[in-house]
Scaffold this active site. Structure first.
Site, short mmCIF file in Angstrom:
data_model
loop_
_atom_site.label_atom_id
_atom_site.label_comp_id
_atom_site.label_asym_id
_atom_site.label_seq_id
_atom_site.Cartn_x
_atom_site.Cartn_y
_atom_site.Cartn_z
N ASP A 266 40.90 37.47 44.61
CA ASP A 266 40.25 36.29 45.17
C ASP A 266 40.98 35.97 46.48
OD1 ASP A 266 39.41 33.82 45.94
OD2 ASP A 266 39.62 32.87 43.97
N TYR B 39 43.07 29.19 40.89
CA TYR B 39 41.76 28.55 41.02
C TYR B 39 40.78 29.54 41.63
CZ TYR B 39 38.19 25.11 42.43
OH TYR B 39 37.03 24.41 42.60
N LYS C 63 36.22 30.07 52.99
CA LYS C 63 37.11 29.36 53.91
C LYS C 63 37.09 29.93 55.34
CE LYS C 63 39.39 26.93 50.28
NZ LYS C 63 39.81 27.34 48.96
C1 LIG Z 1 38.90 27.22 47.63
C2 LIG Z 1 39.00 28.34 46.70
C3 LIG Z 1 37.91 28.75 45.94
C4 LIG Z 1 36.62 27.99 45.89
O1 LIG Z 1 35.96 27.95 47.10
P1 LIG Z 1 34.88 26.78 47.36
O2 LIG Z 1 34.31 27.14 48.68
O3 LIG Z 1 35.65 25.50 47.35
O4 LIG Z 1 33.89 26.85 46.27
C5 LIG Z 1 38.04 29.90 45.18
N1 LIG Z 1 39.19 30.59 45.16
C6 LIG Z 1 40.26 30.20 45.87
C7 LIG Z 1 41.50 31.03 45.83
C8 LIG Z 1 40.22 29.06 46.64
O5 LIG Z 1 41.30 28.66 47.30
#
Ligand SMILES: *Cc1c(COP(=O)(O)O)cnc(C)c1O
Length: 428
Positions: free
Chosen positions: A239, A144, A267
């Site tokens: 990511d 994701y 995060k």
């Molecule tokens: C949570 C997450 C996102 C998206 O971040 P948001 O602040 O929810 O838009 C992207 N990549 C990873 C790996 C994530 O865990």
């Protein structure tokens, strides 16, 4: 435990908010039942609207690595709020947090702040395309990278839980530039490079996957991606929205010893306020507006409240790197305790863990990618989730989500959690 007030609040919410929630995984659709409304949180504990206290294993999906309402973060936000909440003009604080991030993280010279992980990943891909002059990207099934169109192709967690791996609203035109590969399977990646020579701008990957449960990379997998990118002049995007400032000061790059080209963050970086960021070496970042032609902007980007929270968070982690080891130890303890209970029960399961990320799948097959993650028995998972909740333990309400431990969890909390599991399994 009673959830009358949460149920009533959820009823009201559903009338004015789609599905009653502002982010789908909060809605308990994978496990059934009513989502729990939170009144406040402190340290490792959530206090819900019905007066229950819960031990929290999601940490707001990662950000609360130091526990809820961490004093230095709260103080920084309060102090800053008195001075106004946004100016649309630069502040010194933005340079201070950027300097600190550049110092903590390997392989970055410059960092651009945005407001979410979604924005960070979307912008990182645009930058990679602008830098390479190529259009296609490779992503992995079950990974994701936020909810922007290019990534909603087998996107893990929320999207998987709701059975809509390809969301309506994403055009064929967009989808055709996203090439799908399998996690931990280099062959599935090199095939794309063969079939689309000189067209692939970047590989984007969660270096430790956390959106199909926790799936660590197999030995040699990320190294292989690095080599493929080098051979084909493509960029490697890590990511690190989950792993950044969680696995180590320098995130997965440091923890796994692999250098990527562009990193995305979120995060933990925001200390619980809406923050994302993307970062790279100067050669790449200089393509970004206003220095270069790749456009990217944000009215509230680098917002002073968010930066104050993030700066307090990073400063604390930078000064106390032993936190990463202590989190690792606590997570290992939890892993071991859970495994002992489950072994005794003789129920098929897999526990995956890396650092302070962990997940439990009810399957006898090793969970190494999206396909194997999807083999888990969801009826078992539902019973497990609700059994734990009944005993005051709040786990991710989907088998496709990772646990995120926080540093305020005590050994007693972890023992309580293992005892709760034993009690759930006794009734199984
Ligand atoms: C949570 C997450 C996102 C998206 O971040 P948001 O602040 O929810 O838009 C992207 N990549 C990873 C790996 C994530 O865990």
């Amino acid at each position: 435990m009673q959830y009358q007030r949460s149920s009533a609040l959820f009823q009201s919410a559903q009338k004015v908010i789609p599905g009653g929630v502002n982010s789908p995984v909060r809605a308990f659709q994978a496990v059934g039942g009513t989502p729990i409304f939170v009144q406040k949180a402190k340290g490792a504990y959530l206090y819900d609207e019905d007066g229950n206290t819960l031990i929290d294993y999601i940490s707001s999906w990662g950000p609360m690595i130091l526990g809820h309402a961490f004093e230095a973060v709260i103080e920084a936000v309060k102090e800053r709020a008195d001075r106004g909440t946004s100016y649309g003009m630069p502040t010194e604080l933005e340079t201070q947090i950027a300097e600190l991030a550049v110092q903590m993280v390997p392989n970055i010279d410059k960092i651009r702040m945005v407001n979410s992980g979604t924005e960070a990943c979307m912008s990182a891909v645009r930058l990679a395309r602008g830098f390479t002059g190529r259009e296609k990207i490779i992503k992995f099934a079950g990974c994701y990278h936020g909810h922007s169109d290019a990534f909603l192709i087998q996107a893990g967690s929320g999207a998987v839980t709701f059975g809509a791996p390809n969301s309506p609203g994403v055009t064929q035109g967009t989808a055709k530039d996203t090439l799908l590969a399998q996690y931990n399977d280099l062959e599935s990646v090199s095939l794309h490079f063969e079939q689309h020579p000189e067209q692939i701008a970047a590989i984007i990957i969660e270096p430790v996957a956390g959106n199909m449960g926790c799936i660590p990379p197999k030995a040699g997998f990320l190294e292989g991606l690095r080599a493929l990118c080098d051979d084909h002049q493509a960029l490697l995007i890590f990511d690190e929205v989950m792993t950044g400032f969680r696995l180590a000061k320098g995130g997965a790059q440091e923890s796994l010893g692999i250098a990527a080209d562009i990193m995305t963050y979120g995060k933990v970086l925001g200390g619980g306020l809406p923050v994302g960021a993307f970062a790279a070496r100067s050669e790449i970042m200089s393509h970004l507006a206003p220095e270069g032609p790749v456009y990217q902007a944000g009215t509230l980007s680098g917002n002073p409240l968010a930066m104050a929270a993030g700066f307090a968070m990073l400063n604390h982690l930078n000064a106390h790197p032993e936190i990463f080891q202590s989190l690792n130890n606590k997570t290992a303890l939890l892993h071991q305790g859970m495994a002992e209970v489950l072994n005794q029960k003789g129920i098929p399961y897999q526990i995956n863990r890396y650092g302070s990320m962990l997940s439990l799948h009810f399957t006898d097959q090793e969970v190494v990618d999206f396909k194997t993650a999807a083999l888990g028995n969801n009826d078992h998972f539902k019973n497990y989730f609700h059994g734990m909740l009944e005993r005051g333990i709040y786990l991710p309400p989907s088998a496709f989500e990772s646990y995120f431990l926080n540093d305020t969890l005590s050994l007693e909390d972890i023992e309580k959690t293992i005892d709760a599991l034993a009690s759930v399994m006794a009734k199984w």
